[in-house]
Scaffold this motif. Structure first.
Motif: not given
Length: 257
Positions: A5-11, A209-218, A223-232
């Motif tokens: 369990e945890g991050g990257r569910t099912g992987q 801020q660096a984390l935000i920039d990386f998430m949004l750029g990815s 990148d589906e994982t980061f897209a899901e994080d941004v959507e959440a």
């Protein structure tokens, strides 16, 4: 095999004493770094076993309990806080020498930061620290490892372990004054200098801020994982926390000093 369990569910799967997880172009560098840590006597990180040709890595299982909830009496205890800070310090010490001695091409998920004092973990949070009783005993998930000043890693660790998030968020276990106290305890146990403590509030904001920039750029790059994080709403949460820390910057700096 058993699904973890945890991050990257099912992987992420456990197979006996091994963990099978997705790999990336940075994984060969991470495995060489993990071998370096072991050569320095630091055994609190996974043992690198192999990288498959099927987009997976295999590493040793790190025993212990991983939990994100600092409201948990074990994970949120002062003893745990101190041991987590000391484990981070020991990790940084063991990381030294890798950047100079590794003669292969170094590829990292996150961009390197100057000055390159150590190899930072990049995500030193409760959910990436294995614990037994009230002690932090292991570190997992080295995908985000990258060269940077040690303060870069310390800043994110303090942000996560205090944690320096608005108590209006129901997921935050401690009020502002308890957060200040815990931040001071972490810095003391780590051995932070007076100058590092002074710089910490600004460094935390820069790190987020660096984390935000990386998430949004990815996410924008597909990148589906980061897209899901941004959507959440993760990026919004980090922005709110930047505002929260900036609002209380002077109090935090005073408490740390």
């Amino acid at each position: 095999m058993r699904l973890l369990e945890g991050g990257r569910t099912g992987q992420i799967w456990r197979d006996g004493d091994a963990v099978i997880r997705p790999s990336g172009e940075w994984t060969p560098t991470a495995h060489r770094f993990l071998r370096h840590l072991r050569s320095k006597g630091f055994l609190a990180a996974p043992e690198p076993i192999r990288i498959t040709g099927e987009g997976q890595e295999v590493v040793g299982y790190v025993g212990g309990r991983v939990c994100e909830d600092l409201g948990d009496p074990l994970v949120g205890s002062e003893r745990m806080l101190i041991s987590a800070a000391r484990l981070l310090r020991d990790f940084h010490t063991a990381s030294q020498g890798f950047l100079e001695s590794d003669d292969a091409a170094q590829i990292w998920m996150l961009p390197a930061r100057e000055p390159r004092e150590v190899v930072c973990h990049g995500d030193y949070a409760p959910y990436n620290v294995a614990t037994i009783d009230h002690e932090a005993v292991g570190i997992i998930d080295f995908d985000t490892a990258h060269p940077a000043p040690r303060l870069w890693d310390l800043a994110y660790a303090v942000y996560r372990w205090a944690p320096l998030s608005d108590p209006a968020n129901l997921a935050v276990a401690f009020d502002f004054y308890e957060q200040l106290r815990r931040a001071g305890i972490f810095c003391t146990a780590y051995g932070a200098t007076v100058e590092e403590r002074r710089q910490l509030p600004e460094m935390i904001c820069n790190r987020l801020q660096a984390l935000i920039d990386f998430m949004l750029g990815s996410a924008a790059a597909g990148d589906e994982t980061f897209a899901e994080d941004v959507e959440a709403g993760d990026a919004r949460l980090y922005l709110n926390d930047i505002g929260y820390i900036a609002e209380h910057r002077d109090q935090l700096r005073k408490a740390l000093s």
